[in-house]
Every structure is written in C-alpha cells, then in structure tokens.
Design a protein around this motif. Sequence first.
Motif, PDB file in Angstrom:
ATOM      1  N   TYR A 284       0.833  -1.207   0.016  1.00  0.00           N
ATOM      2  CA  TYR A 284       0.128   0.047  -0.040  1.00  0.00           C
ATOM      3  C   TYR A 284       0.841   1.445  -0.068  1.00  0.00           C
ATOM      4  O   TYR A 284       0.432   2.239   0.566  1.00  0.00           O
TER       5      TYR A 284
ATOM      6  N   LYS B 265      -8.098   0.157   4.828  1.00  0.00           N
ATOM      7  CA  LYS B 265      -8.619   0.537   6.121  1.00  0.00           C
ATOM      8  C   LYS B 265      -8.255  -0.603   7.264  1.00  0.00           C
ATOM      9  O   LYS B 265      -7.997  -0.263   8.493  1.00  0.00           O
TER      10      LYS B 265
ATOM     11  N   ILE C  41      -6.069   6.334   1.449  1.00  0.00           N
ATOM     12  CA  ILE C  41      -7.049   6.129   0.306  1.00  0.00           C
ATOM     13  C   ILE C  41      -7.070   7.481  -0.318  1.00  0.00           C
ATOM     14  O   ILE C  41      -7.708   7.290  -1.657  1.00  0.00           O
TER      15      ILE C  41
ATOM     16  N   TYR D  21      -5.400   5.584   7.628  1.00  0.00           N
ATOM     17  CA  TYR D  21      -5.841   5.095   6.326  1.00  0.00           C
ATOM     18  C   TYR D  21      -6.285   6.450   5.343  1.00  0.00           C
ATOM     19  O   TYR D  21      -6.304   6.365   4.033  1.00  0.00           O
TER      20      TYR D  21
ATOM     21  N   TYR E  20      -4.695   6.725  -3.060  1.00  0.00           N
ATOM     22  CA  TYR E  20      -5.400   5.851  -4.096  1.00  0.00           C
ATOM     23  C   TYR E  20      -6.513   6.031  -5.041  1.00  0.00           C
ATOM     24  O   TYR E  20      -6.319   6.000  -6.393  1.00  0.00           O
ATOM     25  N   ARG E  21      -7.317   7.127  -4.549  1.00  0.00           N
ATOM     26  CA  ARG E  21      -8.324   7.660  -5.300  1.00  0.00           C
ATOM     27  C   ARG E  21      -7.895   8.642  -6.394  1.00  0.00           C
ATOM     28  O   ARG E  21      -8.668   8.635  -7.419  1.00  0.00           O
TER      29      ARG E  21
ATOM     30  N   GLU F 258      -9.820  -0.248  -1.054  1.00  0.00           N
ATOM     31  CA  GLU F 258     -10.172   0.769   0.187  1.00  0.00           C
ATOM     32  C   GLU F 258     -10.281  -0.183   1.373  1.00  0.00           C
ATOM     33  O   GLU F 258      -9.736   0.312   2.465  1.00  0.00           O
ATOM     34  N   SER F 259     -10.985  -1.125   1.438  1.00  0.00           N
ATOM     35  CA  SER F 259     -11.214  -1.698   2.691  1.00  0.00           C
ATOM     36  C   SER F 259      -9.883  -2.179   3.284  1.00  0.00           C
ATOM     37  O   SER F 259      -9.772  -2.595   4.424  1.00  0.00           O
TER      38      SER F 259
END
Length: 186
Positions: free
Chosen positions: A84, A116, A127, A123, A130-131, A112-113
Amino acid sequence: MSQIHLEKKGLRGLVIAESFKPRDKRSRLAGIVMRRDFVIDGFVFGHCTIGGDDATNSILKMYSKLGRDDINFVLVSGLIIAMYNVIDVVTIHKQTGLPVIGVTYEDSQGIESAIKHHFPDSYESKIEKYRKLGRRSKVRLHTGYDIYLRTEGCTTKEAQKLLDHFTLQGTVPEPLRVAQLLAKSL
C-alpha cells in the motif's frame, strides 16, 4: 499532454518493478532502461518502505540517479507497491516531463477496505492517494491477453500500442519481465 513517440527508433523507457519478502521492512526496486529494440542500456536500484509513503520519491531518485535525457517514458509494475505504498503518477509526470504508465494484470473491485484494515489509524491519506490514481483501463494486447493500465501524460491507446510493441508473448511486457527478474534477484 505529452506523447510517447512510437515512431522513434531510439525510444527508451525506464521500467521499474519491486520485490520484498514477508518480514522485510523495505521493498527493493529495480529499474532497467530498455530500448525499443529490446537492448538494455542501463540499470538503477532503489528501495521504498513497506507500508510507507515514499515510493514516488524513490522512483524520482532512481530517475535522477540515471542522469539521462534520452528516456521517453516511465513504466511501472503496479502503482500500489510495497503493501500500500501508493505511487503518485501525476508527480512523477510533472517532475520528469515523461509519460507514466502503471500496469496490473488482474481485475479487482478496489483496495479501500484492505487499506482501512491495515492502517486503522492512518488510512485517510492512503485512500486519498489511491483515489487520485483514478480508474484503470482494461486493454487487450496483440497477444490476446488483457491487462489494466493507469496513465499520466499519454493516452491509454498510446500506452497500449507501446506495450504491444514490447510484449513478445503472454501478458507481461518484456521490459517489465526483466525488471521483475532483476528485483527478485536482489
């Protein structure tokens, strides 16, 4: 938007892959410079932190270490590496002026999960990074296999044409295959 000049005979890319073992604190990054004719004319090595946020800077340092002005694109095996550690393709594109292509091989519903779960107290920033990568584009290579791309500084169609040229068989473009072998050997 930059372009990948597919017509260039001296077309070269910096191609990066990683490798780490379960107990490692750092992932080893291997970069090769491969020409359009499959000749390798450079190597560079780096590392990034497992679960960290330094992959982008590590790749930029690798590019800088090469000290070359004949590289035409950056190709990376995955944009979420080292558990990650998200690679910021926009930053790499802006700082190098080169098109950046991230390649993955499997469809997924997102991570995403998982982020988290692994980073319950921190996180949000991962996230967000990542987005910012956006959606992947599914493309079919001339070999008949599908891969997934994220691009910055070039179109998906340009990236597909480039990868078609560099893919001799199956799904893995030759420069990524070599970079992955090199990373694993470290």
